[in-house]
Design an enzyme around this catalytic site. Structure first.
Site, PDB file in Angstrom:
ATOM      1  N   LYS A 263       0.814  -1.214   0.000  1.00 52.06           N
ATOM      2  CA  LYS A 263       0.000   0.000   0.000  1.00 52.06           C
ATOM      3  C   LYS A 263       0.849   1.267   0.000  1.00 52.06           C
ATOM      4  O   LYS A 263       0.367   2.340  -0.345  1.00 52.06           O
ATOM      5  CB  LYS A 263      -0.983  -0.041   1.152  1.00 52.06           C
ATOM      6  CG  LYS A 263      -1.997  -1.161   0.932  1.00 52.06           C
ATOM      7  CD  LYS A 263      -3.106  -1.179   1.927  1.00 52.06           C
ATOM      8  CE  LYS A 263      -4.129  -2.252   1.603  1.00 52.06           C
ATOM      9  NZ  LYS A 263      -3.600  -3.634   1.754  1.00 52.06           N
TER      10      LYS A 263
HETATM   11  C1  LIG Z   1      -4.271  -4.696   1.245  1.00 54.07           C
HETATM   12  C2  LIG Z   1      -3.459  -5.914   1.077  1.00 54.07           C
HETATM   13  C3  LIG Z   1      -3.848  -6.928   0.184  1.00 54.07           C
HETATM   14  C4  LIG Z   1      -5.144  -6.888  -0.585  1.00 54.07           C
HETATM   15  O1  LIG Z   1      -5.153  -5.884  -1.567  1.00 54.07           O
HETATM   16  P1  LIG Z   1      -6.575  -5.346  -2.125  1.00 54.07           P
HETATM   17  O2  LIG Z   1      -6.228  -4.200  -2.985  1.00 54.07           O
HETATM   18  O3  LIG Z   1      -7.357  -4.947  -0.915  1.00 54.07           O
HETATM   19  O4  LIG Z   1      -7.202  -6.474  -2.861  1.00 54.07           O
HETATM   20  C5  LIG Z   1      -3.010  -8.024   0.048  1.00 54.07           C
HETATM   21  N1  LIG Z   1      -1.871  -8.134   0.751  1.00 54.07           N
HETATM   22  C6  LIG Z   1      -1.468  -7.188   1.610  1.00 54.07           C
HETATM   23  C7  LIG Z   1      -0.205  -7.391   2.363  1.00 54.07           C
HETATM   24  C8  LIG Z   1      -2.228  -6.039   1.794  1.00 54.07           C
HETATM   25  O5  LIG Z   1      -1.814  -5.101   2.647  1.00 54.07           O
END
Ligand SMILES: *Cc1c(COP(=O)(O)O)cnc(C)c1O
Length: 494
Positions: A110
């Site tokens: 993120k």
């Molecule tokens: C947020 C997250 C996901 C999922 O991603 P989305 O965009 O919500 O589908 C997968 N792995 C990690 C480590 C995350 O932080």
């Protein structure tokens, strides 16, 4: 480039869309068309670095931003990553690659978007001549929270409130958030799971009275959740960048298709891959990988989306989600960009926690998707086996993806070059990873990290080394129903 909503025909600019986050009709903002990457574009981008690739893609979508500013934002974001590369692609085997999206300030994917979105927002705010402060309200299943706090802390004209489910984040994730300094940040634990937290936050966004009260106090609400288009945009870049890297490294020729496997929760990450495909990037398959909360797997295999089931706690907490908000954007495309199609499904979801799309229509409209899930034992085995086979340590989220990939291969024998999207550094979940590798339990995260380091020799990222010695600065928790008042109280006092 204009933007519209998935629930009502609109014509908005990139600045408006980024600033508002979510549409007033409850829908999500989507571009009114997709810019097309021509062969020359992709070949040219292959010779460029990540920042130049990002600038090019941003320029296609944010046509009301100055190109030089976009370059600047892309640069500032990349500067926060090791080696200034937010998305290095590592080869683990012939035709199999891992794109490591966790070299940023909080060691999860993120960061890629949340080191960029604050710049988009401040710029949009200036353009729109907004004299209110922006209040960023974020519900997090774990990783978004810290990434948002790091991205927005001490940014002028912005306040950040992160709401996390007090029963749904790992100890490290909680500490990462509650130790954040900065005079514009607030962290609140809400009793319940992620869906409770997300629902409470959505209610605040949807309430005209709350919005009015905040406005009277000098704030406008905005969202940094993956429903904000400004979050999706930086994610489109790394799909294109991965393709360019494989091209530049002579792993593929121009026009060769590749597959991506994406560990999915709120469906933001993989949707960005779908958008990249819409732009003409040669993608064959997008494999949706889920943990035991396999709502998406069922949806892609049956057309039935059924969130009326208990949420399970897993070792991949950032994917412990039953209502994947970004799926609405895919539904918009499946329904031929018909707002009433989306409106009806969302109404069903709200009233019955279920909706159904005709299976034939689903397969006809998005044949590029395949979906698999792993149960907790399979995740554990996958971490172990991947390390045995490739000498590479996976975190549990990424292991869900690689396990899904091998299930896909078993079903299809499709050996198209494939990129596994790796979303977190293993040291974010040291107990689970250490146990998977050695079959030895170590609940204490500090000890587990040490042991993991001794066992694998893998370096621990600095931000995670320091988190245990920092002072906890945020201790507020509340019941779901009290969240509104808790937040309004903060901003009444200011
Ligand atoms: C947020 C997250 C996901 C999922 O991603 P989305 O965009 O919500 O589908 C997968 N792995 C990690 C480590 C995350 O932080």
């Amino acid at each position: 480039m204009d933007y519209t909503s998935t629930r009502k025909s609109l014509k908005l600019s990139g600045s408006e869309v980024i600033l508002n986050g979510i549409s007033k009709d409850g829908g999500l903002f989507v571009p009114s068309s997709f810019p097309i990457l021509k062969r020359e574009d992709i070949e040219r981008l292959s010779d460029m670095d990540y920042v130049a690739r990002a600038t090019f893609i941003y320029g296609n979508y944010l046509t009301d931003f100055e190109r030089l500013d976009l370059l600047h934002f892309a640069q500032k974001s990349a500067d926060k990553f090791d080696e200034k590369d937010p998305a290095p692609v590592v080869k683990v085997d012939d035709g199999l690659y891992v794109m490591e999206l966790w070299h940023g300030p909080t060691s999860a994917f993120k960061d890629v978007a949340l080191t960029t979105l604050p710049h988009f927002m401040s710029y949009a705010k200036k353009r729109m001549d907004e004299d209110h402060k922006i209040l960023i309200l974020v519900a997090t299943s774990g990783d978004t929270g810290k990434a948002a706090l790091e991205g927005f802390k001490n940014v002028d004209g912005v306040e950040v409130v992160v709401v996390y489910p007090s029963e749904g984040v790992s100890p490290i994730q909680r500490l990462q958030m509650t130790t954040t300094d900065g005079d514009n940040v607030h962290v609140i634990g809400v009793k319940g799971n992620f869906d409770d937290a997300q629902k409470a936050v959505k209610e605040i966004f949807g309430s005209p009275e709350n919005n009015q009260e905040l406005q009277d106090n000098g704030y406008v609400l905005s969202s940094a959740n993956s429903i904000n288009f400004g979050r999706l945009l930086p994610q489109i870049v790394y799909y294109v960048s991965a393709y360019c890297d494989l091209l530049a490294g002579n792993e593929i020729k121009y026009g060769d298709k590749i597959n991506f496997v994406v560990p999915s929760g709120n469906f933001g990450d993989i949707l960005a891959g779908y958008y990249a495909k819409k732009m003409g990037l040669p993608i064959k398959k997008l494999i949706v990988a889920s943990n035991e909360n396999n709502v998406l797997t069922d949806f892609f295999n049956t057309g039935i989306y059924d969130a009326s089931r208990p949420l399970k706690k897993t070792t991949s907490p950032s994917m412990d989600i039953l209502v994947s908000s970004n799926l609405e954007r895919l539904l918009f495309e499946i329904g031929g960009r018909d707002e009433s199609f989306v409106e009806n499904l969302m109404k069903d979801l709200k009233e019955t926690r279920k909706f159904q799309v005709d299976k034939k229509l689903l397969q006809e409209k998005c044949p590029e998707f395949s979906a698999y899930y792993l149960d907790e034992n399979e995740v554990k085995d996958e971490i172990y086996e991947f390390y045995e086979d490739f000498d590479y340590v996976l975190d549990p989220h990424t292991a869900v993806a690689s396990g899904a990939y091998f299930k896909y291969i078993g079903d299809t024998q499709d050996y198209t070059p494939t990129v596994i999207v790796s979303t977190a550094n293993p040291y974010k979940f040291p107990s689970a990873v250490y146990e998977a590798l050695t079959d030895e339990k170590e609940e204490d995260a500090v000890k587990a990290s040490k042991k993991l380091r001794e066992y694998t020799g893998m370096e621990m990222p600095d931000n995670l080394k320091n988190v245990f010695s920092k002072k906890v600065l945020h201790t507020t928790t509340c019941e779901r129903d009290d969240l509104k008042t808790t937040i309004l109280d903060i901003y009444r006092r200011k």
